[in-house]
Structure formats: structure tokens, C-alpha cells
Design an enzyme around this catalytic site. Structure first.
Site, mmCIF file in Angstrom:
data_model
loop_
_atom_site.group_PDB
_atom_site.id
_atom_site.type_symbol
_atom_site.label_atom_id
_atom_site.label_comp_id
_atom_site.label_asym_id
_atom_site.label_seq_id
_atom_site.Cartn_x
_atom_site.Cartn_y
_atom_site.Cartn_z
ATOM 1 N N ASN A 81 4.723 -7.388 6.531
ATOM 2 C CA ASN A 81 5.684 -6.734 7.178
ATOM 3 C C ASN A 81 4.849 -5.725 8.180
ATOM 4 O O ASN A 81 5.621 -4.918 8.806
ATOM 5 C CB ASN A 81 6.829 -6.484 6.641
ATOM 6 C CG ASN A 81 6.400 -5.272 5.774
ATOM 7 O OD1 ASN A 81 5.526 -5.451 5.220
ATOM 8 N ND2 ASN A 81 7.438 -4.268 5.665
ATOM 9 N N GLU A 82 3.673 -5.565 8.196
ATOM 10 C CA GLU A 82 2.913 -4.642 8.847
ATOM 11 C C GLU A 82 3.418 -4.377 10.136
ATOM 12 O O GLU A 82 3.716 -3.140 10.724
ATOM 13 C CB GLU A 82 1.303 -4.887 8.705
ATOM 14 C CG GLU A 82 0.537 -4.447 7.580
ATOM 15 C CD GLU A 82 0.777 -5.885 6.690
ATOM 16 O OE1 GLU A 82 1.651 -6.652 6.874
ATOM 17 O OE2 GLU A 82 0.116 -5.674 5.510
ATOM 18 N N LEU A 130 0.906 -1.143 0.150
ATOM 19 C CA LEU A 130 -0.078 -0.127 0.098
ATOM 20 C C LEU A 130 1.146 1.090 -0.045
ATOM 21 O O LEU A 130 1.831 1.121 0.653
ATOM 22 C CB LEU A 130 -0.847 -0.021 1.139
ATOM 23 C CG LEU A 130 -1.757 -0.908 1.223
ATOM 24 C CD1 LEU A 130 -2.715 -1.073 2.618
ATOM 25 C CD2 LEU A 130 -2.492 -1.384 0.200
ATOM 26 N N GLY A 152 1.023 -5.248 1.183
ATOM 27 C CA GLY A 152 0.162 -5.389 0.250
ATOM 28 C C GLY A 152 0.529 -5.995 -0.983
ATOM 29 O O GLY A 152 -0.346 -6.659 -1.915
HETATM 30 N N1 CO8 Z 1 4.574 3.661 -0.233
HETATM 31 C C1 CO8 Z 1 4.744 4.960 -0.491
HETATM 32 N N2 CO8 Z 1 6.155 5.072 -1.057
HETATM 33 C C2 CO8 Z 1 7.062 4.039 -1.096
HETATM 34 C C3 CO8 Z 1 6.775 2.683 -0.485
HETATM 35 C C4 CO8 Z 1 5.154 2.653 -0.120
HETATM 36 N N3 CO8 Z 1 5.059 1.593 0.098
HETATM 37 N N4 CO8 Z 1 7.829 1.939 -0.870
HETATM 38 C C5 CO8 Z 1 8.780 2.730 -1.147
HETATM 39 N N5 CO8 Z 1 8.241 3.965 -1.467
HETATM 40 C C6 CO8 Z 1 9.200 5.219 -1.911
HETATM 41 C C7 CO8 Z 1 10.374 5.553 -1.042
HETATM 42 O O1 CO8 Z 1 10.052 6.226 -0.009
HETATM 43 C C8 CO8 Z 1 11.325 6.132 -2.331
HETATM 44 O O2 CO8 Z 1 10.858 7.378 -2.364
HETATM 45 P P1 CO8 Z 1 11.696 8.611 -2.671
HETATM 46 O O3 CO8 Z 1 12.416 8.436 -4.035
HETATM 47 O O4 CO8 Z 1 10.856 9.952 -2.845
HETATM 48 O O5 CO8 Z 1 12.956 8.747 -1.457
HETATM 49 C C9 CO8 Z 1 10.918 5.238 -3.370
HETATM 50 O O6 CO8 Z 1 9.611 4.730 -3.150
HETATM 51 C C10 CO8 Z 1 11.948 4.269 -3.625
HETATM 52 O O7 CO8 Z 1 12.097 3.549 -2.617
HETATM 53 P P2 CO8 Z 1 13.722 2.931 -2.034
HETATM 54 O O8 CO8 Z 1 14.464 3.802 -2.486
HETATM 55 O O9 CO8 Z 1 13.504 2.107 -0.749
HETATM 56 O O10 CO8 Z 1 13.511 1.775 -3.293
HETATM 57 P P3 CO8 Z 1 14.257 0.314 -3.070
HETATM 58 O O11 CO8 Z 1 14.530 -0.173 -4.626
HETATM 59 O O12 CO8 Z 1 15.784 0.584 -2.513
HETATM 60 O O13 CO8 Z 1 13.580 -0.778 -2.116
HETATM 61 C C11 CO8 Z 1 11.350 -1.548 -1.527
HETATM 62 C C12 CO8 Z 1 12.227 -1.060 -2.662
HETATM 63 C C13 CO8 Z 1 12.162 -2.984 -0.802
HETATM 64 C C14 CO8 Z 1 10.007 -1.774 -1.979
HETATM 65 C C15 CO8 Z 1 11.546 -0.542 -0.340
HETATM 66 O O14 CO8 Z 1 11.311 0.799 -0.755
HETATM 67 C C16 CO8 Z 1 10.526 -0.711 1.000
HETATM 68 O O15 CO8 Z 1 10.841 -1.534 1.635
HETATM 69 N N6 CO8 Z 1 9.537 -0.119 1.005
HETATM 70 C C17 CO8 Z 1 8.524 -0.164 2.171
HETATM 71 C C18 CO8 Z 1 7.625 -1.195 1.819
HETATM 72 C C19 CO8 Z 1 6.449 -1.676 3.000
HETATM 73 O O16 CO8 Z 1 6.908 -1.626 4.364
HETATM 74 N N7 CO8 Z 1 5.312 -1.481 2.689
HETATM 75 C C20 CO8 Z 1 4.185 -1.682 3.667
HETATM 76 C C21 CO8 Z 1 3.003 -0.884 3.094
HETATM 77 S S1 CO8 Z 1 1.696 -1.104 4.207
HETATM 78 C C22 CO8 Z 1 0.561 -2.183 3.668
HETATM 79 O O17 CO8 Z 1 0.996 -2.534 2.493
HETATM 80 C C23 CO8 Z 1 -0.492 -2.753 4.210
HETATM 81 C C24 CO8 Z 1 -1.145 -2.049 5.396
HETATM 82 C C25 CO8 Z 1 -2.378 -2.550 5.818
HETATM 83 C C26 CO8 Z 1 -2.836 -2.126 7.047
HETATM 84 C C27 CO8 Z 1 -3.210 -0.943 7.321
HETATM 85 C C28 CO8 Z 1 -3.827 -0.649 8.661
HETATM 86 C C29 CO8 Z 1 -3.601 0.814 9.180
#
Ligand code: CO8
Length: 300
Positions: free
Chosen positions: A175-176, A106, A151
Site C-alpha cells: 500500500n506504499e 516498515l 513490508g
Molecule cells: N510504523 C510505526 N508505527 C506504526 C505502524 C508502522 N508501520 N503501524 C502502526 N503503528 C502504530 C500506530 O501509530 C499506533 O501507535 P500509538 O499506539 O502510539 O497511537 C500503534 O502502532 C497501533 O496502531 P493502530 O492503532 O493503527 O492498530 P490497529 O490494530 O487498529 O491497526 C494496522 C493495525 C492495520 C497495522 C494499522 O496500524 C495500519 O494500517 N498501520 C499502517 C501500516 C502501513 O501502512 N505500513 C506501511 C509502512 S511503509 C513500508 O512498509 C514500506 C515502505 C518501503 C518504501 C520506502 C521508500 C521511502
């Protein structure tokens, strides 16, 4: 009870009487269009349907990380609905056009500092996507060609079969907990249905992201293959599933998934209220902001 526009699996017309087709051949390599094919690309997802085999390819193309924004989720649901309503389509392979990332889950920015109305619209879109995908009559195969947290993992878990590129740098999981938030009950139910209660319980509490080999050991993904073989393998798996009569397979799928689908459908408004209350808390907003900052710091 089903959301507007979503026909419950058990009520949808069986595809058994669809025109007989030759067995599906190998999919062309990613990047090349399928032929003869019908495409409908929008901003974030490319969809190519090979009408001769009945197989569609859905490719996420929303760099940098295919995060599930409101716009992405809406496109995804519309794409699934179009395929579901097309009698020429029997199966869909879901993959990513963004290197190394299947989907980052998400879009966290959709859950930070927005209005209650926005949270409501966003969460309805998340629910709708899952109800359509998990309840799809089509055979759904996830070709997971990159990392797939939260997500993103839910999308893969909602498919009938998961094949992942065997790169240990790619990880997948719900990983929430690491973000200080809680996976909703229907994320949990979907996870339990794939890996069983004990593995899901431990993995959810720890907010584990499992490297591909571990995800395979746990049964979170069904198969690992070298990345260059992923689409070929997905096409072979699809052919195996499509060799069965649609009607029998669909009724079996309904039997296995209906209780979990019905649970969200029956408690959709309650789930929405819970999300809004939860995400509106200052402590949760703080956790999400800190997590976004951590992502940015890790980069620099
Ligand atoms: N949402 C918004 N922006 C994101 C997200 C995300 N999920 N993931 C990454 N971004 C952004 C980063 O902030 C970064 O932005 P910027 O360029 O402006 O600095 C850009 O995308 C690129 O990210 P990275 O530099 O980290 O890219 P990498 O290739 O190094 O890594 C990953 C990619 C592995 C995907 C890494 O970005 C990561 O781990 N992201 C977080 C993923 C995560 O934890 N997602 C969980 C979301 S919550 C969810 O899906 C379910 C919630 C349901 C319950 C809700 C109840 C409240």
C-alpha cells in the site's frame, strides 16, 4: 554479487546429503514449545526449532503491530542466518504472536526525522532481511494470521507459500502509494513474481490492501483457512514440500529467484542512495508525518 555474510543460493552447500529424518508430524498448537526443540528467543522474535522434523517456527512478538524497526529487522536477519547455517533445519514457518496483526510493515518512525546515517543503516537492514529471506535455501511458509501491509506483505511474498486466516477483516498488500511513497523495484519484482504483471501494476498504483478473500482470488495468498487451523495447515504444507529432495528443490528455487535477487545485489548501493534521497525530501517527510497522524486520529 552478494552482501557480506549472505552466501548466494547457488553456492550454498546442498542439503541433499543431510541426515534423513522421519516425515514431519503436525506442529503443536501456537504457544506450546515444539519438542525436542532448540529455542532462541530475543526481544522481538521467538524461534523454536524442532530438530527431529527439521522445521522451525518463527513468531513475531513485537506489539502493538510487529512494525519492522531496525532492531526487529536485525533480529530477523540473524534468526534466519542461524537457521540457514543449522544443518538440522530444512524449513521455517513464519507467523505472528500478536493478535490480528502479522506485521504492519516498515516502522514509519524509522523513516521520519532521522539522520542520513540512520536512514542508511535502516535501509541496509531492510535489504539484508529480504536478500536472506527471498534467497533462503530453506522451505519458507508464511502463516499470515492478521493484517499485513507493505513490508509485512513483502515478508509473506518472499516465502515459498502463503496461507492466510480467512478473516475478511485481515488485509494484505503493498500500500506504499497510499502513504505517498513508492515501493522499491525489488518489492515490485517480488510482487510480480507472485501475482503477475497486470495484477501487480494495478494493485501497486492504487496502493491496494486486499481483504483475505480477495487476496486469495488474486493469487496473492495461496490458501485461506480458518484461523484455528492455520498452524496445522502450515505444518501439512511444509511436510509436502519437505518430502522432496532438498537439493533439487533448492536448485529449482535458485533458478526461479536468482535474476531478481541478483538485481538488488548488483544495485544495492544505488538503491540505498535512492532511498536516502527520497526519504530525506521534505515533501516525503510531510506525507509520512500526515500518515502517522491519520493512524492516531483513526484510533481516537
Ligand atoms: N510504523 C510505526 N508505527 C506504526 C505502524 C508502522 N508501520 N503501524 C502502526 N503503528 C502504530 C500506530 O501509530 C499506533 O501507535 P500509538 O499506539 O502510539 O497511537 C500503534 O502502532 C497501533 O496502531 P493502530 O492503532 O493503527 O492498530 P490497529 O490494530 O487498529 O491497526 C494496522 C493495525 C492495520 C497495522 C494499522 O496500524 C495500519 O494500517 N498501520 C499502517 C501500516 C502501513 O501502512 N505500513 C506501511 C509502512 S511503509 C513500508 O512498509 C514500506 C515502505 C518501503 C518504501 C520506502 C521508500 C521511502
Amino acid at each position: 554479487v552478494c552482501p557480506p555474510g549472505v552466501v548466494p543460493l547457488c553456492c550454498r552447500p546442498p542439503a541433499w546429503d543431510r541426515a534423513a529424518r522421519p516425515p514431519p508430524g503436525p506442529l503443536q498448537p501456537p504457544g506450546l514449545p515444539l519438542a525436542p526443540c532448540r529455542s532462541f528467543s530475543n526481544n522481538k522474535i521467538q524461534v523454536d526449532l524442532d530438530e527431529s522434523s527439521g522445521i522451525a517456527l518463527m513468531k513475531f512478538k513485537s506489539p502493538p503491530v510487529n512494525s519492522l524497526s531496525l532492531e526487529f529487522l536485525t533480529e530477523f536477519s540473524i534468526g534466519l542466518e542461524k537457521l540457514e547455517n543449522n544443518r538440522a533445519c530444512r524449513g521455517v514457518i513464519i507467523t505472528s504472536a500478536v493478535p490480528k496483526i502479522f506485521s504492519s510493515g516498515l516502522d514509519i518512525t524509522e523513516m521520519c526525522g532521522k539522520s542520513v546515517e540512520h536512514y542508511s543503516e535502516f535501509w541496509r537492514a531492510v535489504q539484508e532481511m529480504w536478500l536472506r529471506l527471498y534467497g533462503s535455501n530453506m522451505v519458507t511458509v508464511a502463516a499470515v494470521n492478521g493484517s499485513s501491509p507493505a513490508g509485512g506483505c513483502l515478508i509473506a511474498l518472499s516465502c515459498d507459500y502463503r496461507i492466510m486466516a480467512e478473516n475478511p477483516k485481515f488485509s494484505i498488500g503493498l500500500n506504499e502509494a497510499q502513504l505517498g511513497i513508492v515501493a522499491p523495484f525489488w518489492f515490485k519484482d517480488t510482487f510480480v513474481n507472485v501475482v503477475g504483471h497486470r495484477i501487480a501494476e494495478r494493485s501497486l498504483q492504487l496502493g491496494s490492501l486486499h481483504p483475505a478473500p480477495e487476496a486469495h482470488r488474486l493469487g496473492l495468498v495461496d490458501e485461506l483457512v480458518p484461523e484455528e487451523k492455520l498452524m496445522e495447515k502450515a505444518a501439512a504444507v511444509m511436510a509436502q514440500w519437505l518430502a522432496l529432495p532438498d537439493h533439487a528443490r533448492q536448485l529449482t528455487k535458485t533458478m526461479m529467484r536468482k535474476a531478481v535477487l541478483d538485481r538488488l545485489a548488483a544495485h544495492r548501493e544505488e538503491d540505498l542512495k535512492n532511498f536516502i534521497t527520497f526519504v530525506s525530501k521534505e515533501s516525503i517527510q510531510k506525507s509520512l508525518r500526515m500518515y502517522m497522524e491519520m493512524l492516531k486520529k483513526r484510533k481516537s
